[in-house]
Design an enzyme around this catalytic site. Sequence first.
Site, PDB file in Angstrom:
ATOM      1  N   SER A  84       0.788  -1.226   0.000  1.00  0.00           N
ATOM      2  CA  SER A  84       0.000   0.000   0.000  1.00  0.00           C
ATOM      3  C   SER A  84       0.828   1.288   0.000  1.00  0.00           C
ATOM      4  CB  SER A  84      -0.936  -0.069   1.200  1.00  0.00           C
ATOM      5  OG  SER A  84      -1.913   0.903   1.097  1.00  0.00           O
ATOM      6  N   GLU A 437     -10.415   7.666   7.837  1.00  0.00           N
ATOM      7  CA  GLU A 437      -9.252   8.023   8.628  1.00  0.00           C
ATOM      8  C   GLU A 437      -8.727   9.327   8.033  1.00  0.00           C
ATOM      9  OE1 GLU A 437      -6.967   4.401  10.240  1.00  0.00           O
ATOM     10  OE2 GLU A 437      -7.304   3.936   8.136  1.00  0.00           O
TER      11      GLU A 437
HETATM   12  C1  G16 Z   1      -2.905   0.963   6.509  1.00  0.00           C
HETATM   13  C2  G16 Z   1      -4.247   0.718   7.149  1.00  0.00           C
HETATM   14  C3  G16 Z   1      -4.842   2.022   7.605  1.00  0.00           C
HETATM   15  C4  G16 Z   1      -3.870   2.743   8.512  1.00  0.00           C
HETATM   16  C5  G16 Z   1      -2.507   2.883   7.850  1.00  0.00           C
HETATM   17  C6  G16 Z   1      -1.451   3.395   8.804  1.00  0.00           C
HETATM   18  O1  G16 Z   1      -3.058   1.773   5.385  1.00  0.00           O
HETATM   19  O2  G16 Z   1      -5.083   0.087   6.205  1.00  0.00           O
HETATM   20  O3  G16 Z   1      -6.043   1.760   8.255  1.00  0.00           O
HETATM   21  O4  G16 Z   1      -4.354   4.007   8.828  1.00  0.00           O
HETATM   22  O5  G16 Z   1      -2.063   1.612   7.405  1.00  0.00           O
HETATM   23  O6  G16 Z   1      -1.347   2.482   9.851  1.00  0.00           O
HETATM   24  P1  G16 Z   1      -0.204   2.577  10.903  1.00  0.00           P
HETATM   25  O7  G16 Z   1      -0.321   3.934  11.506  1.00  0.00           O
HETATM   26  O8  G16 Z   1      -0.469   1.482  11.874  1.00  0.00           O
HETATM   27  O9  G16 Z   1       1.103   2.437  10.173  1.00  0.00           O
HETATM   28  P2  G16 Z   1      -2.432   1.346   3.987  1.00  0.00           P
HETATM   29  O10 G16 Z   1      -2.969   2.345   3.040  1.00  0.00           O
HETATM   30  O11 G16 Z   1      -0.953   1.429   4.153  1.00  0.00           O
HETATM   31  O12 G16 Z   1      -2.942  -0.039   3.799  1.00  0.00           O
END
Ligand code: G16
Length: 614
Positions: A84, A437
């Site tokens: 991602s 978010e």
């Molecule tokens: C993922 C999650 C999101 C989260 C983000 C950051 O996003 O799907 O819900 O807000 O990671 O998470 P963390 O703060 O735990 O690193 P993505 O777009 O990277 O899949």
Amino acid sequence: MISLHPQVLSPNDDTSPSEVLRLLEKYPPRLPRYAYGTAGFRYDATVMDAVLVRVAVFCAWWYPQLQAGNGTAPETIGIMVTASHNDESYNGVKLVAPNGEILADPIVQGQLTDWVNSDSTESNQAGSKHPIRVWIEQQSTNTKSPPTCIIHIGHDTRSHSPSLTELAVKTIRALGGQVIHHGVATTPLLHHAVFHQNPQRVPSMIPIRPDAVGYYQLLSWSYLALLQTAAAQDSNSNTTKRLVVDCACGVGYPSVKLFQSTLQGVISPTCPAAPTEFYCINGPTHGPLNENCGSEHVQKSMAAPQWYRDESNSDALPWEYCAAVDGDADRIVFFHKNSHEFFLLDGDKITVLICEFLQAQVAALKQACQEQQQQGGNINNSMGQLTLGAVQTAYANGASTKYLKNILGSDNVLIAKTGVQHVHHAAKSFDIGVYFEANGHGTVVFGPQFYSYIAQAEALFMAAESPRPLSLQRLRVLPALINQAVGDAVSDLLLVDAILHIKGWDLKAWNQLYSDMPSRMSKLKVTDRNVVKTNENDTICLAPENVQEELNAAMKEWNGRCFVRASGTEDVVRVYAEAETRDAADQLSAKAEYIVHTLCGGVGDPPKFPASRM
Ligand code: G16
């Protein structure tokens, strides 16, 4: 580049548990422990091979347990290979549950994590075998018909994603499973495919469209249908706007392009062209994935992305109406830039825009239904009410939360733990649940009472042979335009664009709904981020000792709010701070970073305090 129809790969002619045991041996766990993070497993790509083989085995083992076995169609699940928003060096895996949503069951996550970390190649130190290994050994070597499992797989555009995906494909087929291979796909496309492959899960108001062609047709039809309600209202000029979409050098680029070509195909004389021209920049071969571009960059740096195709001339772009998506196109933020200002419209601003729009439509429909009933002399209260709520995380800017509480009422604004799995689940407690978010992950989910209400309203106007009010036309089309399984940058892009068009707003008008409190987000390296533990919605740090006391004192001193938490996708601790003034927010952020560095095992020199940034 996105496959229009997935490839169906049958099980191997001879299923081969020994081949699976060989793969487990060949790709042993390469870390002392893999943790299930915010959105699944996510690590440096070089250590992900072991995870992909084990996740594939787990899905094949889990699949039969998901079947109702009462003659209903088998329920599929999905594996998405992506890291991602992370940089190209990472890879990861997100799991899609039968309802099309991201896997959110903590018990299943725990079982999977246990299996991924088990010494699954042989008996463990205590001499016993992991039950899933025993299950593999018990699998027959006969050709399987029907397949033992049906699993959807897709991957992003990272260089290592195809080979990691191939490991999962090989493993599933060797276990007698069928793979529905989507190749390069966005995460939301894979979620959509799983959701629509389990038709008993899809509300009847949404036409079933399980592949990319059907998905983008659904988005095109419903986007145009929503836009047509603006034409009916006659509130807008006919000028075409250009919306620049920064695609993070990832899969968002072919996704928006596919949408555009599908849209052209569905436009007809009775269905006018859309008023927005989508201009994609930063495709997969144009530059490094997520580097100085994409939604994570735009949101965290509060800056426009680099334009890799024509760096020297990036001022040539009109940056008035812009959006940025992330590496797997499941999040989006909007921004505006000109010679003297830059402003960001993040997930909070999107929540407010959508909530205001929905609230107005729900109120208008309620009134129209009451008037219709009065005309017919038939007052029927059985339609009930619709609850509309918003879900945010601790990262939501305080000004947005205040605004939402004002319009929706305090009880209808929830703060959930960071992660799509948590916010999505919380949103389902409302008949219409809007969640985003701040980083742009989000969607709107509609519950059974919503569908029942809309069906009753339709029946009411149909029986009276009265035209359907605009509010009903709009609400009726939204579940098809909005991805019900997970947030989709493309679907969200279209929804926001259509709402702005209906309102006759530009980004400036939208941005003026409220002013964000000054805030700062930062991240710190520590020796072991897992020492940082937080409460159920990340607002209080439970460990290490004294961190929360120190943060409390800092918040008091700077009259602001801050929190810290371990990231579940990067090897860092994240810090968020906001206060009434820019200086106070910076000071509070610097102090919180210093607290993390000193009490949570910071790596390198401590951050400077007081803050010297302005
Ligand atoms: C993922 C999650 C999101 C989260 C983000 C950051 O996003 O799907 O819900 O807000 O990671 O998470 P963390 O703060 O735990 O690193 P993505 O777009 O990277 O899949």
